[in-house]
Design a protein around this motif. Structure first.
Motif, PDB file in Angstrom:
ATOM      1  N   ASP A   1      30.520  55.652  40.202  1.00  0.00           N
ATOM      2  CA  ASP A   1      31.090  56.036  38.832  1.00  0.00           C
ATOM      3  C   ASP A   1      31.386  57.417  39.086  1.00  0.00           C
ATOM      4  OD1 ASP A   1      31.970  56.531  36.560  1.00  0.00           O
ATOM      5  OD2 ASP A   1      30.689  55.073  35.534  1.00  0.00           O
ATOM      6  N   PRO A   2      32.504  57.991  38.942  1.00  0.00           N
ATOM      7  CA  PRO A   2      32.674  59.807  39.060  1.00  0.00           C
ATOM      8  C   PRO A   2      32.281  60.073  37.709  1.00  0.00           C
ATOM      9  CG  PRO A   2      35.045  58.329  38.681  1.00  0.00           C
ATOM     10  CD  PRO A   2      33.675  57.271  38.917  1.00  0.00           C
ATOM     11  N   ASP A   3      32.233  59.291  36.901  1.00  0.00           N
ATOM     12  CA  ASP A   3      31.825  59.832  35.343  1.00  0.00           C
ATOM     13  C   ASP A   3      30.204  59.798  35.337  1.00  0.00           C
ATOM     14  OD1 ASP A   3      31.138  60.177  32.526  1.00  0.00           O
ATOM     15  OD2 ASP A   3      33.042  59.545  31.975  1.00  0.00           O
ATOM     16  N   ASP A   4      29.618  60.884  35.570  1.00  0.00           N
ATOM     17  CA  ASP A   4      27.989  60.821  35.311  1.00  0.00           C
ATOM     18  C   ASP A   4      27.394  60.459  33.809  1.00  0.00           C
ATOM     19  OD1 ASP A   4      27.928  61.942  37.823  1.00  0.00           O
ATOM     20  OD2 ASP A   4      27.607  63.782  37.401  1.00  0.00           O
ATOM     21  N   GLU A   5      28.259  60.939  32.932  1.00  0.00           N
ATOM     22  CA  GLU A   5      27.496  60.626  31.542  1.00  0.00           C
ATOM     23  C   GLU A   5      27.631  59.015  31.361  1.00  0.00           C
ATOM     24  OE1 GLU A   5      27.994  61.877  26.805  1.00  0.00           O
ATOM     25  OE2 GLU A   5      29.218  62.897  28.392  1.00  0.00           O
ATOM     26  N   ARG A   6      28.671  58.511  31.706  1.00  0.00           N
ATOM     27  CA  ARG A   6      28.858  57.130  31.587  1.00  0.00           C
ATOM     28  C   ARG A   6      27.844  56.368  32.321  1.00  0.00           C
ATOM     29  NH1 ARG A   6      34.825  55.316  32.882  1.00  0.00           N
ATOM     30  NH2 ARG A   6      34.075  55.802  34.768  1.00  0.00           N
ATOM     31  N   ALA A   7      27.922  56.723  33.388  1.00  0.00           N
ATOM     32  CA  ALA A   7      27.021  56.054  34.495  1.00  0.00           C
ATOM     33  C   ALA A   7      25.403  55.874  34.096  1.00  0.00           C
ATOM     34  CB  ALA A   7      27.275  56.785  35.893  1.00  0.00           C
ATOM     35  N   PHE A   8      25.050  57.230  33.621  1.00  0.00           N
ATOM     36  CA  PHE A   8      23.559  57.115  33.141  1.00  0.00           C
ATOM     37  C   PHE A   8      23.333  56.435  31.871  1.00  0.00           C
ATOM     38  CE2 PHE A   8      23.625  61.645  35.252  1.00  0.00           C
ATOM     39  CZ  PHE A   8      22.951  60.936  36.645  1.00  0.00           C
ATOM     40  N   ALA A   9      24.318  56.266  30.934  1.00  0.00           N
ATOM     41  CA  ALA A   9      24.385  55.362  29.719  1.00  0.00           C
ATOM     42  C   ALA A   9      23.978  54.073  30.135  1.00  0.00           C
ATOM     43  CB  ALA A   9      25.388  55.870  29.129  1.00  0.00           C
ATOM     44  N   GLN A  10      25.027  53.532  31.235  1.00  0.00           N
ATOM     45  CA  GLN A  10      24.781  52.302  31.656  1.00  0.00           C
ATOM     46  C   GLN A  10      23.593  51.881  32.427  1.00  0.00           C
ATOM     47  OE1 GLN A  10      28.449  52.470  34.000  1.00  0.00           O
ATOM     48  NE2 GLN A  10      29.805  51.685  32.254  1.00  0.00           N
ATOM     49  N   GLN A  11      23.224  52.917  33.085  1.00  0.00           N
ATOM     50  CA  GLN A  11      21.975  52.593  33.829  1.00  0.00           C
ATOM     51  C   GLN A  11      20.742  52.434  32.978  1.00  0.00           C
ATOM     52  OE1 GLN A  11      21.595  55.854  36.614  1.00  0.00           O
ATOM     53  NE2 GLN A  11      23.625  55.348  37.383  1.00  0.00           N
ATOM     54  N   ALA A  12      20.951  53.203  32.037  1.00  0.00           N
ATOM     55  CA  ALA A  12      19.377  53.333  30.884  1.00  0.00           C
ATOM     56  C   ALA A  12      19.784  51.797  30.101  1.00  0.00           C
ATOM     57  CB  ALA A  12      19.977  54.386  29.952  1.00  0.00           C
ATOM     58  N   ARG A  13      20.916  51.271  29.781  1.00  0.00           N
ATOM     59  CA  ARG A  13      21.051  49.995  29.052  1.00  0.00           C
ATOM     60  C   ARG A  13      20.644  48.949  30.016  1.00  0.00           C
ATOM     61  NH1 ARG A  13      26.605  47.195  27.663  1.00  0.00           N
ATOM     62  NH2 ARG A  13      27.228  48.485  29.371  1.00  0.00           N
ATOM     63  N   PHE A  14      20.814  49.169  31.351  1.00  0.00           N
ATOM     64  CA  PHE A  14      20.588  47.883  32.233  1.00  0.00           C
ATOM     65  C   PHE A  14      19.106  48.039  32.452  1.00  0.00           C
ATOM     66  CE2 PHE A  14      19.138  47.279  36.669  1.00  0.00           C
ATOM     67  CZ  PHE A  14      19.576  46.109  36.766  1.00  0.00           C
ATOM     68  N   LEU A  15      18.364  49.135  32.509  1.00  0.00           N
ATOM     69  CA  LEU A  15      16.900  49.391  32.940  1.00  0.00           C
ATOM     70  C   LEU A  15      16.072  48.864  31.409  1.00  0.00           C
ATOM     71  CD1 LEU A  15      16.711  52.499  34.691  1.00  0.00           C
ATOM     72  CD2 LEU A  15      16.233  50.283  35.598  1.00  0.00           C
ATOM     73  N   GLN A  16      16.535  48.998  30.224  1.00  0.00           N
ATOM     74  CA  GLN A  16      16.065  48.638  28.855  1.00  0.00           C
ATOM     75  C   GLN A  16      16.070  47.092  28.862  1.00  0.00           C
ATOM     76  OE1 GLN A  16      18.831  51.004  26.634  1.00  0.00           O
ATOM     77  NE2 GLN A  16      17.534  52.838  26.841  1.00  0.00           N
ATOM     78  N   ASP A  17      17.460  46.692  29.273  1.00  0.00           N
ATOM     79  CA  ASP A  17      17.384  45.121  29.084  1.00  0.00           C
ATOM     80  C   ASP A  17      16.721  44.422  30.244  1.00  0.00           C
ATOM     81  OD1 ASP A  17      19.756  45.419  27.388  1.00  0.00           O
ATOM     82  OD2 ASP A  17      21.207  45.080  28.766  1.00  0.00           O
ATOM     83  N   LEU A  18      16.404  45.076  31.448  1.00  0.00           N
ATOM     84  CA  LEU A  18      15.311  44.414  32.354  1.00  0.00           C
ATOM     85  C   LEU A  18      14.198  44.444  31.997  1.00  0.00           C
ATOM     86  CD1 LEU A  18      14.403  43.595  35.229  1.00  0.00           C
ATOM     87  CD2 LEU A  18      14.469  45.903  35.887  1.00  0.00           C
ATOM     88  N   LEU A  19      13.488  45.520  31.308  1.00  0.00           N
ATOM     89  CA  LEU A  19      12.285  45.578  30.815  1.00  0.00           C
ATOM     90  C   LEU A  19      11.772  44.614  29.474  1.00  0.00           C
ATOM     91  CD1 LEU A  19      11.567  49.467  30.908  1.00  0.00           C
ATOM     92  CD2 LEU A  19      10.548  47.484  32.647  1.00  0.00           C
ATOM     93  N   ALA A  20      13.130  44.402  28.969  1.00  0.00           N
ATOM     94  CA  ALA A  20      13.060  43.650  27.712  1.00  0.00           C
ATOM     95  C   ALA A  20      12.781  42.108  28.255  1.00  0.00           C
ATOM     96  CB  ALA A  20      14.140  43.696  26.751  1.00  0.00           C
ATOM     97  N   ALA A  21      13.293  41.889  29.170  1.00  0.00           N
ATOM     98  CA  ALA A  21      13.493  40.452  29.870  1.00  0.00           C
ATOM     99  C   ALA A  21      12.231  39.939  30.583  1.00  0.00           C
ATOM    100  CB  ALA A  21      14.607  40.241  30.657  1.00  0.00           C
ATOM    101  N   VAL A  22      11.304  40.786  30.865  1.00  0.00           N
ATOM    102  CA  VAL A  22      10.146  40.441  31.717  1.00  0.00           C
ATOM    103  C   VAL A  22       8.872  40.145  30.766  1.00  0.00           C
ATOM    104  CG1 VAL A  22      11.136  41.316  33.865  1.00  0.00           C
ATOM    105  CG2 VAL A  22       9.659  42.756  32.339  1.00  0.00           C
TER     106      VAL A  22
END
Length: 226
Positions: free
Chosen positions: A193-214
């Motif tokens: 993703d060329p947009d760093d701010e958007r990429a880091f926000a998406q990664q944070a949401r993904f990792l939060q969802d992963l930790l919530a699922a285990v």
């Protein structure tokens, strides 16, 4: 010639040196903290959670020298891609090593990406918020030709997430005083993703969802969070 009688100072120095050598030997870690570990990444990490579902990756060609290092350091490596309903694609990589000693420490992305020819544009520490607390993480921006890849990652040494080599060394010493060798883990998420701010926000949401699922015990292994 008359023999020189050792002075009291010389004798005391010798005793101290022997004592230091004995203490160093006694404090040398002899057993792995993880013990007979049954933790398996392939089964512990769900292939689908929240709005994310695994997307099969194309076979990647890995530099043989890089693969040799990976095989030497890590006992388990998981690499998957996930896509959500909005079409966001996140690449997840988790590497686990049961022996986190000086010569078998996890290789951080700041080293791995340039070793593969990528340019490291920026590095910043950032606490990743979750509902159980914050994870001390690091965010990178990398460039490989036209491929702009922001990265979020953290490192576990034993039961704690750490930032930097100093914290890692202190964690090793904490286990060493108990005669133990800690295990280690690197958890990394990245997006193209060329947009760093958007990429880091998406990664944070993904990792939060992963930790919530285990389960809680898996979440603790991955992040140190109770």
């Amino acid at each position: 010639m008359p023999q020189t009688i050792p002075t009291l100072r010389v004798v005391l120095i010798g005793i101290c040196m022997l004592a230091a050598a004995g203490l160093a030997y006694a404090m040398k870690p002899t057993r792995q903290a993880a013990g007979a570990d049954t933790f398996q990444l392939e089964t512990a990490i769900p292939r689908q959670f929240g709005t994310w579902i695994e997307q099969k990756q194309q076979v990647q060609i890995v530099d043989p020298r890089q693969q040799e290092t990976i095989d030497r350091i890590y006992s388990q490596v998981l690499m998957r891609s996930y896509v959500n309903a909005e079409g966001v694609r996140v690449m997840l990589s988790i590497a686990y090593g049961s022996n986190q000693s000086d010569d078998l420490q996890v290789h951080r992305p700041e080293v791995c990406y340039p070793a593969q020819g990528a340019q490291l544009l920026s590095t910043v520490n950032a606490n990743l918020p979750t509902q159980w607390g914050e994870i001390p993480a690091r965010r990178l921006t990398t460039q490989f030709g036209p491929r702009h890849e922001p990265v979020t990652y953290w490192v576990m040494v034993g039961d704690r997430a750490i930032i930097g080599s100093l914290q890692g060394k202190l964690a090793q010493l904490r286990y060493g005083f108990r005669g133990q060798i800690p295990d280690g883990m690197l958890v990394r998420a990245s997006t193209i993703d060329p947009d760093d701010e958007r990429a880091f926000a998406q990664q944070a949401r993904f990792l939060q969802d992963l930790l919530a699922a285990v389960p809680p015990e898996t979440r603790k292994r991955l992040s140190g969070l109770q």
